[in-house]
Write an enzyme that holds these catalytic residues in place. Structure first.
Site, PDB file in Angstrom:
ATOM      1  N   GLY A 165      -8.822   8.679   8.835  1.00 43.09           N
ATOM      2  CA  GLY A 165      -7.262   8.609   8.939  1.00 43.09           C
ATOM      3  C   GLY A 165      -6.593   9.901   8.568  1.00 43.09           C
ATOM      4  O   GLY A 165      -7.374  10.941   8.732  1.00 43.09           O
ATOM      5  N   GLY A 205      -6.522   5.383  11.350  1.00 37.52           N
ATOM      6  CA  GLY A 205      -5.745   5.950  12.486  1.00 37.52           C
ATOM      7  C   GLY A 205      -6.545   6.664  13.536  1.00 37.52           C
ATOM      8  O   GLY A 205      -6.259   6.432  14.636  1.00 37.52           O
ATOM      9  N   HIS A 234     -11.290   4.545  -0.444  1.00 41.84           N
ATOM     10  CA  HIS A 234     -11.271   3.817   0.892  1.00 41.84           C
ATOM     11  C   HIS A 234     -11.955   2.349   0.629  1.00 41.84           C
ATOM     12  O   HIS A 234     -12.423   1.831   1.625  1.00 41.84           O
ATOM     13  CB  HIS A 234     -11.608   4.655   2.037  1.00 41.84           C
ATOM     14  CG  HIS A 234     -10.889   5.760   2.318  1.00 41.84           C
ATOM     15  ND1 HIS A 234     -11.140   6.907   2.624  1.00 41.84           N
ATOM     16  CD2 HIS A 234      -9.574   5.949   2.503  1.00 41.84           C
ATOM     17  CE1 HIS A 234     -10.059   7.735   2.990  1.00 41.84           C
ATOM     18  NE2 HIS A 234      -9.013   6.954   2.779  1.00 41.84           N
ATOM     19  N   GLU A 269      -6.337  -3.262   5.213  1.00 39.38           N
ATOM     20  CA  GLU A 269      -6.465  -3.086   3.802  1.00 39.38           C
ATOM     21  C   GLU A 269      -5.417  -4.133   3.233  1.00 39.38           C
ATOM     22  O   GLU A 269      -5.687  -4.636   2.147  1.00 39.38           O
ATOM     23  CB  GLU A 269      -5.891  -1.645   3.277  1.00 39.38           C
ATOM     24  CG  GLU A 269      -7.076  -0.881   3.591  1.00 39.38           C
ATOM     25  CD  GLU A 269      -6.419   0.781   3.868  1.00 39.38           C
ATOM     26  OE1 GLU A 269      -5.562   1.264   4.450  1.00 39.38           O
ATOM     27  OE2 GLU A 269      -7.134   1.633   2.962  1.00 39.38           O
ATOM     28  N   ARG A 279      -2.724  -1.920  -3.337  1.00 37.08           N
ATOM     29  CA  ARG A 279      -3.475  -0.849  -3.341  1.00 37.08           C
ATOM     30  C   ARG A 279      -3.292   0.176  -4.502  1.00 37.08           C
ATOM     31  O   ARG A 279      -2.562   0.649  -4.540  1.00 37.08           O
ATOM     32  CB  ARG A 279      -3.687  -0.443  -1.997  1.00 37.08           C
ATOM     33  CG  ARG A 279      -4.821   0.691  -2.039  1.00 37.08           C
ATOM     34  CD  ARG A 279      -4.648   1.335  -0.640  1.00 37.08           C
ATOM     35  NE  ARG A 279      -5.595   2.686  -0.580  1.00 37.08           N
ATOM     36  CZ  ARG A 279      -5.271   3.655   0.049  1.00 37.08           C
ATOM     37  NH1 ARG A 279      -4.273   3.945   0.830  1.00 37.08           N
ATOM     38  NH2 ARG A 279      -6.199   4.630   0.276  1.00 37.08           N
ATOM     39  N   ASN A 329       0.915  -1.281  -0.064  1.00 42.73           N
ATOM     40  CA  ASN A 329       0.089   0.061  -0.066  1.00 42.73           C
ATOM     41  C   ASN A 329       0.906   1.168   0.146  1.00 42.73           C
ATOM     42  O   ASN A 329       1.370   1.604   1.088  1.00 42.73           O
ATOM     43  CB  ASN A 329      -0.988   0.216   1.106  1.00 42.73           C
ATOM     44  CG  ASN A 329      -1.801   1.064   1.366  1.00 42.73           C
ATOM     45  OD1 ASN A 329      -1.784   2.140   0.710  1.00 42.73           O
ATOM     46  ND2 ASN A 329      -2.584   0.825   2.376  1.00 42.73           N
ATOM     47  N   ARG A 387      -6.433  17.998   3.356  1.00 38.47           N
ATOM     48  CA  ARG A 387      -7.369  18.130   2.228  1.00 38.47           C
ATOM     49  C   ARG A 387      -8.462  18.984   2.631  1.00 38.47           C
ATOM     50  O   ARG A 387      -8.912  18.744   3.688  1.00 38.47           O
ATOM     51  CB  ARG A 387      -7.599  16.812   1.458  1.00 38.47           C
ATOM     52  CG  ARG A 387      -6.792  16.360   0.637  1.00 38.47           C
ATOM     53  CD  ARG A 387      -6.814  14.847   0.163  1.00 38.47           C
ATOM     54  NE  ARG A 387      -6.156  13.987   0.862  1.00 38.47           N
ATOM     55  CZ  ARG A 387      -6.569  12.570   0.863  1.00 38.47           C
ATOM     56  NH1 ARG A 387      -7.299  12.158   0.041  1.00 38.47           N
ATOM     57  NH2 ARG A 387      -5.788  11.705   1.465  1.00 38.47           N
ATOM     58  N   ASP A 437      -1.642  16.687  12.021  1.00 37.41           N
ATOM     59  CA  ASP A 437      -1.778  15.451  12.897  1.00 37.41           C
ATOM     60  C   ASP A 437      -2.656  15.781  13.911  1.00 37.41           C
ATOM     61  O   ASP A 437      -2.395  16.591  14.841  1.00 37.41           O
ATOM     62  CB  ASP A 437      -0.482  15.040  13.291  1.00 37.41           C
ATOM     63  CG  ASP A 437      -0.380  13.866  13.812  1.00 37.41           C
ATOM     64  OD1 ASP A 437      -1.288  13.424  14.479  1.00 37.41           O
ATOM     65  OD2 ASP A 437       0.603  12.916  13.639  1.00 37.41           O
TER      66      ASP A 437
HETATM   67  P1  ADP Z   1      -3.212   6.824   6.193  1.00 32.67           P
HETATM   68  O1  ADP Z   1      -3.563   5.495   6.155  1.00 32.67           O
HETATM   69  O2  ADP Z   1      -4.675   7.853   5.598  1.00 32.67           O
HETATM   70  O3  ADP Z   1      -2.079   7.766   5.948  1.00 32.67           O
HETATM   71  P2  ADP Z   1      -3.785   6.551   8.933  1.00 32.67           P
HETATM   72  O4  ADP Z   1      -5.092   5.649   8.856  1.00 32.67           O
HETATM   73  O5  ADP Z   1      -2.433   5.699   9.393  1.00 32.67           O
HETATM   74  O6  ADP Z   1      -3.547   7.373   7.724  1.00 32.67           O
HETATM   75  O7  ADP Z   1      -4.090   7.769  10.110  1.00 32.67           O
HETATM   76  C1  ADP Z   1      -3.177   8.491  10.391  1.00 32.67           C
HETATM   77  C2  ADP Z   1      -3.563   9.691  11.152  1.00 32.67           C
HETATM   78  O8  ADP Z   1      -4.256   9.110  12.444  1.00 32.67           O
HETATM   79  C3  ADP Z   1      -2.456  10.612  12.068  1.00 32.67           C
HETATM   80  O9  ADP Z   1      -2.187  11.759  10.986  1.00 32.67           O
HETATM   81  C4  ADP Z   1      -2.975  10.833  13.072  1.00 32.67           C
HETATM   82  O10 ADP Z   1      -3.765  12.126  13.007  1.00 32.67           O
HETATM   83  C5  ADP Z   1      -4.238  10.065  13.535  1.00 32.67           C
HETATM   84  N1  ADP Z   1      -3.967   9.310  14.848  1.00 32.67           N
HETATM   85  C6  ADP Z   1      -2.906   8.177  14.823  1.00 32.67           C
HETATM   86  N2  ADP Z   1      -2.901   7.794  16.220  1.00 32.67           N
HETATM   87  C7  ADP Z   1      -3.626   8.674  16.755  1.00 32.67           C
HETATM   88  C8  ADP Z   1      -3.976   8.930  18.330  1.00 32.67           C
HETATM   89  N3  ADP Z   1      -3.415   7.938  19.178  1.00 32.67           N
HETATM   90  N4  ADP Z   1      -4.696   9.676  18.760  1.00 32.67           N
HETATM   91  C9  ADP Z   1      -5.358  10.579  17.762  1.00 32.67           C
HETATM   92  N5  ADP Z   1      -5.036  10.484  16.375  1.00 32.67           N
HETATM   93  C10 ADP Z   1      -4.309   9.484  16.050  1.00 32.67           C
END
Ligand code: ADP
Length: 393
Positions: free
Chosen positions: A207, A325, A178, A378, A90, A9, A238, A280
């Site tokens: 995420g 996430g 997604h 995924e 992916r 991915n 975005r 983040d």
């Molecule tokens: P992607 O696959 O779209 O890159 P993810 O599903 O891995 O994204 O999610 C990443 C996001 O999840 C990070 O930018 C962060 O903001 C958020 N994240 C990860 N862990 C935590 C947490 N413990 N608390 C709050 N947000 C979190």
């Protein structure tokens, strides 16, 4: 030697992977990721028990090609134990043509390359990974799994824009994204909550990219992303849904060109743009500035409003699932979203929410509209489709 399937991915700044034994249940051998490609790359690998095999900073990983080479190098230590039967990828955009996973041929690469303007942040990285593997291991079959495919069950009202018909004929429609994640959740719900799996469910994939999917009986009926992965919810960088009149204004009054608008909408907006601090959520949650709070409040406000809209499109809602996430890790976002949805009969138990780990129902036992956390997977979904495609070769 044990046959294995590698699922990849490749995102804009990360490379996630899973190596699975190519047998019936596709047991996981390892999974991991290289994050922060191009800035502060970090390589981590865990075994099926979640124990770290690798957890290291890798400054030299400056782009996706380096990330893939680094992963290939690490995997090569197992070459006497495992033999690759195939690699699954992916692919963010499958356009209109691809309703299911396919084995990759040069013709398919050419067709997917033409879709790059529809997913400029992702498609080039997805294709680069395919091309690198084709060069290094030309005999290994590769399979493309599309994020758009899961949404092709939607009726035509959900997939159209109110533009003149000839635009639809030219492929300008809502595709949704997604899908690999939503398909995994749909599959897991069948085991975890069989009655809910057949009902009306909203899945919130939150995420760094974020979207919602309304599912009836496990099939997508509506989703918040559209022609591109910009639409719908605000995301890390975005903007989410935006009045198209804003774009006209920026072009006609501020003379922004297409490249500048693309940069603005994809990389400088969302939580980052609103807060001026970070994309983040963890950083924003720990920050005192009122702009950080406002960005989080905006995020929650739009999730709640759009879940309401998806519930209306299904004629009701029987349950809600959080994933990705933020959905899996942020109890505060889940709490605030569910608070906003109390009018729909959505409630969670605060202790269960604060301690949620892995696959778990957050609502009190017997709640009429259960809320779940289900980690997305995924890579496992990709491995599953890869195995199916390989069986047809
Ligand atoms: P992607 O696959 O779209 O890159 P993810 O599903 O891995 O994204 O999610 C990443 C996001 O999840 C990070 O930018 C962060 O903001 C958020 N994240 C990860 N862990 C935590 C947490 N413990 N608390 C709050 N947000 C979190």
């Amino acid at each position: 030697m044990t046959p294995a399937i590698l699922a990849l991915n490749a995102g804009s700044s990360s490379l996630k992977f899973g190596l699975f034994k190519d047998t019936d249940q596709l047991p996981l051998l390892f999974k991991g990721q290289i994050d922060g490609v191009g800035s502060n790359a970090h390589f981590s690998v865990v075994n099926p028990h979640g124990e770290h095999l690798v957890d290291e900073v890798c400054q030299h990983i400056s782009d996706q090609a380096c990330a893939l080479a680094h992963l290939g190098q690490w995997l090569s230590q197992f070459k006497t134990q495992f033999t690759l039967s195939g690699v699954g990828h992916r692919i963010v955009h499958g356009g209109r043509d691809f309703h299911c996973a396919v084995t990759i041929t040069p013709d398919i690469i050419e067709r997917l390359t033409k879709l790059t303007p529809l997913a400029p942040l992702h498609q080039p990285h997805n294709l680069a990974a395919i091309n690198t593997i084709a060069k290094r291991m030309p005999d290994i079959p590769q399979v493309a799994c599309f994020d758009t495919a899961f949404h092709r069950t939607q009726n035509k009202l959900a997939q159209r824009f109110a533009l003149p018909r000839e635009y639809y004929e030219r492929g300008i429609q809502r595709y949704g994204f997604h899908g690999t994640s939503y398909e995994w959740i749909s599959l897991r719900l069948k085991t975890l909550a069989p009655a809910l799996a057949q009902a009306k469910v909203v899945v919130a994939h939150l995420g760094s990219g974020a979207s919602l999917c309304a599912m009836v009986n496990g099939k997508s009926v509506e989703t918040t992303m559209g022609f591109t992965a910009l639409d719908g919810l605000p995301m890390g960088t975005r903007c989410g849904a935006l009045d198209p009149g804003v774009l006209l204004y920026l072009m006609q009054t501020e003379w922004l060109n297409a490249e500048q608008i693309q940069d603005l909408l994809y990389t400088r907006s969302g939580l980052l743009g609103l807060s001026g601090i970070s994309n983040d959520l963890r950083v924003l949650s720990d920050h005192d500035a009122s702009e950080a709070r406002e960005a989080i409040d905006y995020f929650v406000y739009h999730i709640v409003a759009k879940i309401g809209s998806l519930a209306a499109s299904m004629g009701g809602i029987d349950g809600l699932v959080f994933t990705a996430g933020i959905g899996e890790n942020s109890a505060a976002i889940r709490r605030d979203v569910c608070k906003g949805l109390a009018f729909l009969g959505i409630h969670i138990d605060s202790v269960a929410n604060d301690n949620a780990k892995q696959e778990q129902c957050l609502s009190p036992a017997g709640a009429p509209k259960p809320v779940w956390v289900i980690p997305t997977n995924e890579e496992c979904m990709i491995a599953h489709h890869t195995q199916q495609c390989l069986a047809q070769l």
